[in-house]
Design an enzyme around this catalytic site. Structure first.
Site, mmCIF file in Angstrom:
data_model
loop_
_atom_site.group_PDB
_atom_site.id
_atom_site.type_symbol
_atom_site.label_atom_id
_atom_site.label_comp_id
_atom_site.label_asym_id
_atom_site.label_seq_id
_atom_site.Cartn_x
_atom_site.Cartn_y
_atom_site.Cartn_z
ATOM 1 N N TYR A 78 13.926 5.346 -22.635
ATOM 2 C CA TYR A 78 15.015 5.805 -21.564
ATOM 3 C C TYR A 78 15.926 6.653 -22.079
ATOM 4 O O TYR A 78 16.403 7.589 -21.457
ATOM 5 C CB TYR A 78 15.541 4.423 -20.893
ATOM 6 C CG TYR A 78 16.649 4.814 -19.671
ATOM 7 C CD1 TYR A 78 16.035 4.927 -18.338
ATOM 8 C CD2 TYR A 78 18.092 4.696 -19.972
ATOM 9 C CE1 TYR A 78 16.989 5.161 -17.645
ATOM 10 C CE2 TYR A 78 18.845 4.934 -18.871
ATOM 11 C CZ TYR A 78 18.230 5.186 -17.543
ATOM 12 O OH TYR A 78 19.123 5.291 -16.507
ATOM 13 N N LYS A 135 16.613 10.538 -20.721
ATOM 14 C CA LYS A 135 17.940 10.895 -20.315
ATOM 15 C C LYS A 135 18.567 11.984 -21.007
ATOM 16 O O LYS A 135 19.026 12.979 -20.672
ATOM 17 C CB LYS A 135 18.848 9.733 -19.998
ATOM 18 C CG LYS A 135 18.291 8.854 -19.086
ATOM 19 C CD LYS A 135 18.382 9.652 -17.568
ATOM 20 C CE LYS A 135 17.950 8.669 -16.444
ATOM 21 N NZ LYS A 135 18.235 9.398 -15.229
HETATM 22 N N1 LIG Z 1 22.595 1.899 -12.154
HETATM 23 C C1 LIG Z 1 22.835 2.333 -13.620
HETATM 24 O O1 LIG Z 1 23.562 1.444 -14.157
HETATM 25 C C2 LIG Z 1 22.680 3.653 -14.062
HETATM 26 C C3 LIG Z 1 23.374 4.083 -15.125
HETATM 27 C C4 LIG Z 1 23.073 5.375 -15.610
HETATM 28 C C5 LIG Z 1 22.133 6.358 -15.024
HETATM 29 N N2 LIG Z 1 21.455 5.717 -13.824
HETATM 30 C C6 LIG Z 1 20.543 6.552 -13.169
HETATM 31 O O2 LIG Z 1 20.815 6.953 -11.884
HETATM 32 C C7 LIG Z 1 19.710 7.047 -11.018
HETATM 33 C C8 LIG Z 1 19.608 6.148 -9.741
HETATM 34 O O3 LIG Z 1 19.483 4.818 -10.347
HETATM 35 P P1 LIG Z 1 20.001 3.535 -9.392
HETATM 36 O O4 LIG Z 1 20.847 2.711 -10.393
HETATM 37 O O5 LIG Z 1 20.605 3.933 -8.161
HETATM 38 O O6 LIG Z 1 18.459 2.922 -9.295
HETATM 39 P P2 LIG Z 1 17.718 2.296 -8.125
HETATM 40 O O7 LIG Z 1 16.428 1.816 -8.698
HETATM 41 O O8 LIG Z 1 18.622 1.584 -7.207
HETATM 42 O O9 LIG Z 1 17.244 3.782 -7.338
HETATM 43 C C9 LIG Z 1 16.271 4.546 -7.816
HETATM 44 C C10 LIG Z 1 15.584 5.113 -6.832
HETATM 45 O O10 LIG Z 1 14.645 6.402 -7.264
HETATM 46 C C11 LIG Z 1 13.255 6.009 -6.843
HETATM 47 N N3 LIG Z 1 12.514 6.433 -7.674
HETATM 48 C C12 LIG Z 1 12.157 5.922 -8.998
HETATM 49 N N4 LIG Z 1 11.016 6.885 -9.421
HETATM 50 C C13 LIG Z 1 10.662 7.714 -8.453
HETATM 51 C C14 LIG Z 1 9.466 8.554 -8.361
HETATM 52 N N5 LIG Z 1 8.855 8.688 -9.335
HETATM 53 N N6 LIG Z 1 9.434 9.213 -7.477
HETATM 54 C C15 LIG Z 1 10.254 9.137 -6.262
HETATM 55 N N7 LIG Z 1 11.302 8.377 -6.059
HETATM 56 C C16 LIG Z 1 11.459 7.505 -7.302
HETATM 57 C C17 LIG Z 1 13.212 4.454 -6.437
HETATM 58 O O11 LIG Z 1 12.246 3.968 -5.400
HETATM 59 C C18 LIG Z 1 14.724 4.065 -6.304
HETATM 60 O O12 LIG Z 1 14.805 4.165 -4.677
HETATM 61 C C19 LIG Z 1 18.429 6.974 -12.121
HETATM 62 O O13 LIG Z 1 18.281 8.240 -12.341
HETATM 63 C C20 LIG Z 1 19.125 6.248 -13.147
HETATM 64 O O14 LIG Z 1 18.391 6.344 -14.214
HETATM 65 C C21 LIG Z 1 21.804 4.423 -13.600
#
Ligand SMILES: NC(=O)c1ccc[n+]([C@@H]2O[C@H](COP(=O)([O-])OP(=O)(O)OC[C@H]3O[C@@H](n4cnc5c(N)ncnc54)[C@H](O)[C@@H]3O)[C@@H](O)[C@H]2O)c1
Length: 255
Positions: free
Chosen positions: A163, A167
């Site tokens: 991961y 990123k």
């Molecule tokens: N939640 C955290 O703590 C956090 C921290 C840092 C970064 N992020 C990043 O934020 C972004 C959103 O994450 P989140 O926490 O809202 O997660 P989440 O799982 O709630 O939402 C992610 C969405 O992306 C969709 N998705 C994943 N892979 C996909 C693909 N190959 N094609 C199309 N859709 C796809 C999923 O179906 C989901 O609806 C991500 O890029 C994640 O890495 C999250």
């Protein structure tokens, strides 16, 4: 409240859940035209119904697709500009994946595990950016692209190499694209969230047990709406002199 996004055409990946859904809600409230994408068909359909009820069916297009598939991504971007009969004004590339498996050191990670992160968080993002930056897709007046990276794209975490590497690459892509697209008036930035209360983190907690409070100045995890506010600011006119930036929205994790 900002009016600069009213009737602007914005694409959002990962729109079915978490930070993507919060971003789509905020953009809908600001009157944007939205082209939403996610690979979770049922959750995207729920999100579509909700957003149409606060906006209108003319303003929201939803497409089920996997950002790992080049043809699907290209078709989605082309059909968005055709559907709304106009070029894009902005793109929020938010879809991402964090593995549920327990922390593993580099020597324990399999090819498949590493590739899954890279294929979604790096290659999938690259495919979206390539389609969005193709000639004629973004308005000749310019536009804003916001990628969602992570604090994991800024520092290393033991046990999370796949991961973290994916990123870091997302941040690198952001910086290169901003240098290439600036002359066309296209700004490319990333938001780097810290631990945020979304279904992704809830699933990790369910798998691993309660996650510790993140070591941040504000002593709490973030809410998806708080990340969405930063994304929407970076999409809009108010941030018109900002490009190539990686914006930490992490409660003060790295200070
Ligand atoms: N939640 C955290 O703590 C956090 C921290 C840092 C970064 N992020 C990043 O934020 C972004 C959103 O994450 P989140 O926490 O809202 O997660 P989440 O799982 O709630 O939402 C992610 C969405 O992306 C969709 N998705 C994943 N892979 C996909 C693909 N190959 N094609 C199309 N859709 C796809 C999923 O179906 C989901 O609806 C991500 O890029 C994640 O890495 C999250």
């Amino acid at each position: 409240m900002s009016a600069s996004l009213a009737n602007k055409l914005i694409t959002v990946t990962g729109a079915a859940s978490g930070i993507g859904l919060s971003t789509a809600r905020l953009l809908a409230r600001r009157g944007a035209l939205l082209s939403l994408a996610d690979y979770n068909k049922s959750k995207l359909s729920q999100a579509h119904e909700e957003l149409v009820s606060v906006s209108s069916s003319q303003k929201i297009l939803s497409t089920t697709l996997d950002i790992r598939n080049t043809q699907s991504v290209n078709d989605w971007i082309a059909s968005t500009t055709q559907h709304f009969s106009r070029p894009l004004d902005g793109c929020a590339n938010i879809a991402g994946f964090h593995p549920l498996w327990s922390p593993k050191s580099v020597e324990e990670v399999t090819d498949e595990e590493f590739e899954e992160c890279i294929n979604i968080n790096t290659l999938g993002l690259f495919k979206c950016l390539r389609a969005q930056l193709a000639p004629g897709i973004i308005s000749p007046n310019g536009g804003g692209i916001v990628n969602v990276g992570s604090v994991s794209g800024l520092i290393g975490f033991a046990g999370d190499s796949a991961y973290v590497a994916s990123k870091h690459a997302a941040h690198g892509l952001t910086k290169c694209a901003s240098k290439e697209a600036g002359k066309r008036g296209i700004r490319v930035n990333a938001v780097a969230p810290g631990q945020t209360n979304t279904p992704m983190v809830q699933a990790m907690a369910a798998e691993k047990g309660v996650l510790p409070t993140p070591p941040v100045s504000l002593q709490r995890e973030g809410q998806p709406e708080e990340i969405a506010e930063a994304i929407v600011w970076l999409l809009g006119e108010e941030s018109r002199y900002v490009t190539g930036s990686i914006y930490r929205v992490d409660g003060g994790m790295l200070d």
